[in-house]
Design a protein around this motif. Structure first.
Motif, PDB file in Angstrom:
ATOM      1  N   MET A  46       0.872  -1.580  -0.043  1.00  0.00           N
ATOM      2  CA  MET A  46      -0.447   0.124   0.341  1.00  0.00           C
ATOM      3  C   MET A  46       0.696   1.069  -0.219  1.00  0.00           C
ATOM      4  SD  MET A  46      -3.127   1.649   0.223  1.00  0.00           S
ATOM      5  CE  MET A  46      -3.835   0.247   0.345  1.00  0.00           C
ATOM      6  N   GLU A  47       2.019   1.315   1.226  1.00  0.00           N
ATOM      7  CA  GLU A  47       2.702   2.576   1.060  1.00  0.00           C
ATOM      8  C   GLU A  47       3.213   2.525  -0.731  1.00  0.00           C
ATOM      9  OE1 GLU A  47       6.000   1.687   3.562  1.00  0.00           O
ATOM     10  OE2 GLU A  47       4.760   2.172   5.348  1.00  0.00           O
ATOM     11  N   ASN A  48       3.549   1.254  -1.528  1.00  0.00           N
ATOM     12  CA  ASN A  48       4.178   2.179  -3.136  1.00  0.00           C
ATOM     13  C   ASN A  48       3.144   2.814  -3.587  1.00  0.00           C
ATOM     14  OD1 ASN A  48       6.741   1.109  -2.578  1.00  0.00           O
ATOM     15  ND2 ASN A  48       6.540  -1.370  -3.018  1.00  0.00           N
ATOM     16  N   ALA A  49       1.942   2.018  -3.219  1.00  0.00           N
ATOM     17  CA  ALA A  49       0.833   2.173  -4.423  1.00  0.00           C
ATOM     18  C   ALA A  49       0.421   4.030  -3.498  1.00  0.00           C
ATOM     19  CB  ALA A  49      -0.417   1.868  -3.961  1.00  0.00           C
ATOM     20  N   LEU A  50       0.391   4.136  -2.752  1.00  0.00           N
ATOM     21  CA  LEU A  50      -0.061   5.669  -1.586  1.00  0.00           C
ATOM     22  C   LEU A  50       1.234   6.202  -2.956  1.00  0.00           C
ATOM     23  CD1 LEU A  50      -1.418   7.846  -0.502  1.00  0.00           C
ATOM     24  CD2 LEU A  50       0.033   6.844   1.810  1.00  0.00           C
ATOM     25  N   ALA A  51       2.950   6.046  -2.381  1.00  0.00           N
ATOM     26  CA  ALA A  51       3.239   7.311  -3.060  1.00  0.00           C
ATOM     27  C   ALA A  51       3.543   6.984  -4.250  1.00  0.00           C
ATOM     28  CB  ALA A  51       5.031   6.594  -2.784  1.00  0.00           C
ATOM     29  N   THR A  52       3.343   6.369  -5.497  1.00  0.00           N
ATOM     30  CA  THR A  52       2.905   6.277  -6.871  1.00  0.00           C
ATOM     31  C   THR A  52       2.218   7.039  -6.916  1.00  0.00           C
ATOM     32  OG1 THR A  52       3.565   4.272  -7.253  1.00  0.00           O
ATOM     33  CG2 THR A  52       2.677   5.013  -8.831  1.00  0.00           C
ATOM     34  N   THR A  53       1.234   7.134  -6.557  1.00  0.00           N
ATOM     35  CA  THR A  53      -0.606   7.949  -6.658  1.00  0.00           C
ATOM     36  C   THR A  53      -0.388   9.204  -6.438  1.00  0.00           C
ATOM     37  OG1 THR A  53      -1.650   5.660  -6.040  1.00  0.00           O
ATOM     38  CG2 THR A  53      -2.962   8.411  -5.763  1.00  0.00           C
ATOM     39  N   CYS A  54       0.461   9.004  -5.498  1.00  0.00           N
ATOM     40  CA  CYS A  54       0.632  11.070  -5.309  1.00  0.00           C
ATOM     41  C   CYS A  54       1.377  11.450  -6.034  1.00  0.00           C
ATOM     42  CB  CYS A  54       1.626  11.344  -3.775  1.00  0.00           C
ATOM     43  SG  CYS A  54       0.812  11.401  -2.158  1.00  0.00           S
ATOM     44  N   ALA A  55       2.597  10.861  -6.521  1.00  0.00           N
ATOM     45  CA  ALA A  55       3.808  11.194  -7.864  1.00  0.00           C
ATOM     46  C   ALA A  55       3.200  11.779  -9.063  1.00  0.00           C
ATOM     47  CB  ALA A  55       4.681  10.074  -8.129  1.00  0.00           C
ATOM     48  N   GLU A  56       1.782  10.563  -9.111  1.00  0.00           N
ATOM     49  CA  GLU A  56       1.046  10.923 -10.472  1.00  0.00           C
ATOM     50  C   GLU A  56      -0.054  12.115 -10.583  1.00  0.00           C
ATOM     51  OE1 GLU A  56       0.180  10.086 -14.468  1.00  0.00           O
ATOM     52  OE2 GLU A  56       1.810   8.744 -12.964  1.00  0.00           O
ATOM     53  N   GLY A  57      -0.145  12.064  -9.335  1.00  0.00           N
ATOM     54  CA  GLY A  57      -1.281  12.886  -8.932  1.00  0.00           C
ATOM     55  C   GLY A  57      -0.517  14.750  -9.445  1.00  0.00           C
ATOM     56  N   LEU A  58       0.137  14.565  -8.360  1.00  0.00           N
ATOM     57  CA  LEU A  58       1.615  16.323  -8.574  1.00  0.00           C
ATOM     58  C   LEU A  58       1.570  16.177 -10.122  1.00  0.00           C
ATOM     59  CD1 LEU A  58       3.251  15.884  -5.266  1.00  0.00           C
ATOM     60  CD2 LEU A  58       1.712  17.646  -5.835  1.00  0.00           C
ATOM     61  N   THR A  59       2.065  15.005 -11.357  1.00  0.00           N
ATOM     62  CA  THR A  59       2.782  14.763 -12.222  1.00  0.00           C
ATOM     63  C   THR A  59       1.481  15.411 -12.791  1.00  0.00           C
ATOM     64  OG1 THR A  59       4.418  13.494 -12.233  1.00  0.00           O
ATOM     65  CG2 THR A  59       3.734  13.886 -14.614  1.00  0.00           C
ATOM     66  N   PHE A  60      -0.079  15.324 -12.870  1.00  0.00           N
ATOM     67  CA  PHE A  60      -0.654  15.522 -13.453  1.00  0.00           C
ATOM     68  C   PHE A  60      -1.103  17.145 -13.320  1.00  0.00           C
ATOM     69  CE2 PHE A  60      -5.394  14.997 -14.838  1.00  0.00           C
ATOM     70  CZ  PHE A  60      -5.643  15.347 -15.971  1.00  0.00           C
ATOM     71  N   PHE A  61      -1.544  17.226 -11.882  1.00  0.00           N
ATOM     72  CA  PHE A  61      -1.970  18.668 -11.703  1.00  0.00           C
ATOM     73  C   PHE A  61      -0.880  20.123 -12.293  1.00  0.00           C
ATOM     74  CE2 PHE A  61      -3.127  21.949  -9.787  1.00  0.00           C
ATOM     75  CZ  PHE A  61      -4.962  21.758  -8.894  1.00  0.00           C
ATOM     76  N   SER A  62      -0.030  19.137 -12.236  1.00  0.00           N
ATOM     77  CA  SER A  62       1.623  20.676 -12.455  1.00  0.00           C
ATOM     78  C   SER A  62       1.642  21.168 -14.247  1.00  0.00           C
ATOM     79  CB  SER A  62       3.510  19.488 -12.126  1.00  0.00           C
ATOM     80  OG  SER A  62       3.900  20.822 -12.656  1.00  0.00           O
ATOM     81  N   LYS A  63       1.556  19.132 -14.966  1.00  0.00           N
ATOM     82  CA  LYS A  63       1.412  20.050 -16.290  1.00  0.00           C
ATOM     83  C   LYS A  63       0.298  20.019 -17.156  1.00  0.00           C
ATOM     84  CE  LYS A  63       1.565  18.129 -20.937  1.00  0.00           C
ATOM     85  NZ  LYS A  63       3.137  18.989 -22.048  1.00  0.00           N
ATOM     86  N   THR A  64      -1.122  20.081 -16.725  1.00  0.00           N
ATOM     87  CA  THR A  64      -2.289  20.464 -16.532  1.00  0.00           C
ATOM     88  C   THR A  64      -2.281  22.570 -16.183  1.00  0.00           C
ATOM     89  OG1 THR A  64      -3.659  20.430 -14.575  1.00  0.00           O
ATOM     90  CG2 THR A  64      -4.083  18.707 -16.605  1.00  0.00           C
ATOM     91  N   ASN A  65      -1.738  22.420 -15.330  1.00  0.00           N
ATOM     92  CA  ASN A  65      -1.007  23.826 -14.353  1.00  0.00           C
ATOM     93  C   ASN A  65      -0.561  24.942 -15.465  1.00  0.00           C
ATOM     94  OD1 ASN A  65      -2.695  25.348 -12.059  1.00  0.00           O
ATOM     95  ND2 ASN A  65      -2.221  22.969 -11.544  1.00  0.00           N
ATOM     96  N   ARG A  66       0.953  24.179 -16.089  1.00  0.00           N
ATOM     97  CA  ARG A  66       1.535  24.615 -17.233  1.00  0.00           C
ATOM     98  C   ARG A  66       0.696  25.334 -18.733  1.00  0.00           C
ATOM     99  NH1 ARG A  66       4.862  20.685 -15.744  1.00  0.00           N
ATOM    100  NH2 ARG A  66       5.167  19.521 -17.481  1.00  0.00           N
ATOM    101  N   LEU A  67      -0.018  24.068 -19.401  1.00  0.00           N
ATOM    102  CA  LEU A  67      -0.894  24.115 -20.606  1.00  0.00           C
ATOM    103  C   LEU A  67      -1.803  25.657 -20.369  1.00  0.00           C
ATOM    104  CD1 LEU A  67      -1.959  20.898 -21.025  1.00  0.00           C
ATOM    105  CD2 LEU A  67      -0.374  22.040 -22.343  1.00  0.00           C
ATOM    106  N   ILE A  68      -2.683  25.990 -18.903  1.00  0.00           N
ATOM    107  CA  ILE A  68      -3.163  27.098 -18.778  1.00  0.00           C
ATOM    108  C   ILE A  68      -2.346  28.000 -19.149  1.00  0.00           C
ATOM    109  CG2 ILE A  68      -5.129  27.996 -17.106  1.00  0.00           C
ATOM    110  CD1 ILE A  68      -5.900  24.788 -15.931  1.00  0.00           C
ATOM    111  N   SER A  69      -1.370  28.110 -17.762  1.00  0.00           N
ATOM    112  CA  SER A  69      -0.802  29.111 -17.549  1.00  0.00           C
ATOM    113  C   SER A  69      -0.030  29.388 -18.746  1.00  0.00           C
ATOM    114  CB  SER A  69       0.315  29.200 -16.666  1.00  0.00           C
ATOM    115  OG  SER A  69       1.384  27.793 -17.234  1.00  0.00           O
TER     116      SER A  69
END
Length: 241
Positions: free
Chosen positions: A1-24
């Motif tokens: 579960m710890e690996n899944a949690l870390a991967t989920t957080c990393a994946e979410g941050l990457t996606f959120f960062s990407k969309t914010n760069r597109l918008i800005s």
């Protein structure tokens, strides 16, 4: 579960960062257009003050252009706010059609996807208990994987997305993707996102061989039960206490 949690957080941050760069980036483009238009209006006004003839229609045209760009910025901001709210609750009752429309609008800011084109077939709202944020992440990654520009056959047309509702699941169907020569589907990240959502993704050969287009399908359960994303949310809540 710890690996899944870390991967989920990393994946979410990457996606959120990407969309914010597109918008800005797009907002900067809008501001640049408005700035250039205002500069031209200032030059025309200076010429008029010096006695040069100034056609009223010219200023009206420039003013209309600014109004259109302001409205485009407003639409973009509304879309950004809608997307930002998807992380208020990682799982909830989601209007799948609305989630698809929202990520399509943001995805069009990506140069590759913009060149490919995406069209959503008309239909009614479909609801499922899921994570809008990670579902949109999965949809974006599929659109991003489709060949674009010179890699896409001439006259291929846009990717078509249709949504079909069953008793227990909602299907998001991508056709005309031209993905036969692209990288393997699903990718590791796509497979992980699907596992989080308790969804199934698959690729079938198109019945229309002339289009040379695979049909990609996300089958999303309406009530996933004990899904990975629910367990991760519970783990996050425990860690924050």
């Amino acid at each position: 579960m710890e690996n899944a949690l870390a991967t989920t957080c990393a994946e979410g941050l990457t996606f959120f960062s990407k969309t914010n760069r597109l918008i800005s980036h797009e907002l900067k483009n809008i501001l640049a257009i408005i700035s250039e238009t205002l500069g031209l209006m200032e030059e025309l006004t200076a010429l008029a003050k010096s006695g040069k003839d100034l056609a009223p229609g010219k200023l009206e045209s420039l003013s209309t252009s600014i109004i259109e760009e302001v409205e485009r910025a407003n639409q973009l901001t509304r879309g950004m706010n809608t997307f930002a709210h998807t992380v208020d609750e990682l799982t909830s009752e989601v209007d799948v059609r609305q989630a698809v429309e929202s990520i399509m609008q943001l995805a069009r800011l990506d140069a590759d996807i913009k060149n490919t084109g995406v069209r959503l077939a008309p239909g009614d709202a479909c609801r499922a208990h899921t994570s809008a944020f990670f579902l949109q992440n999965l949809i974006y990654r599929i659109l991003k994987q489709a060949p674009a520009g010179e890699d896409r056959p001439a006259g291929a047309g846009p990717i078509e997305i249709a949504i079909a509702e069953g008793d227990d699941a909602v299907q998001i169907i991508f056709s005309n993707t031209m993905m036969r020569t692209a990288s393997p589907f699903p990718t590791e990240r796509q497979a992980f996102l699907a596992e989080m959502l308790s969804a199934h993704i698959n690729k079938d050969k198109s019945a229309n061989k002339d289009k040379s287009a695979d049909v990609l399908t996300i089958t999303l359960p309406k009530k996933p039960g004990d899904s990975m994303i629910d367990r991760i949310v519970s783990s996050l809540a425990d860690n924050l206490q």
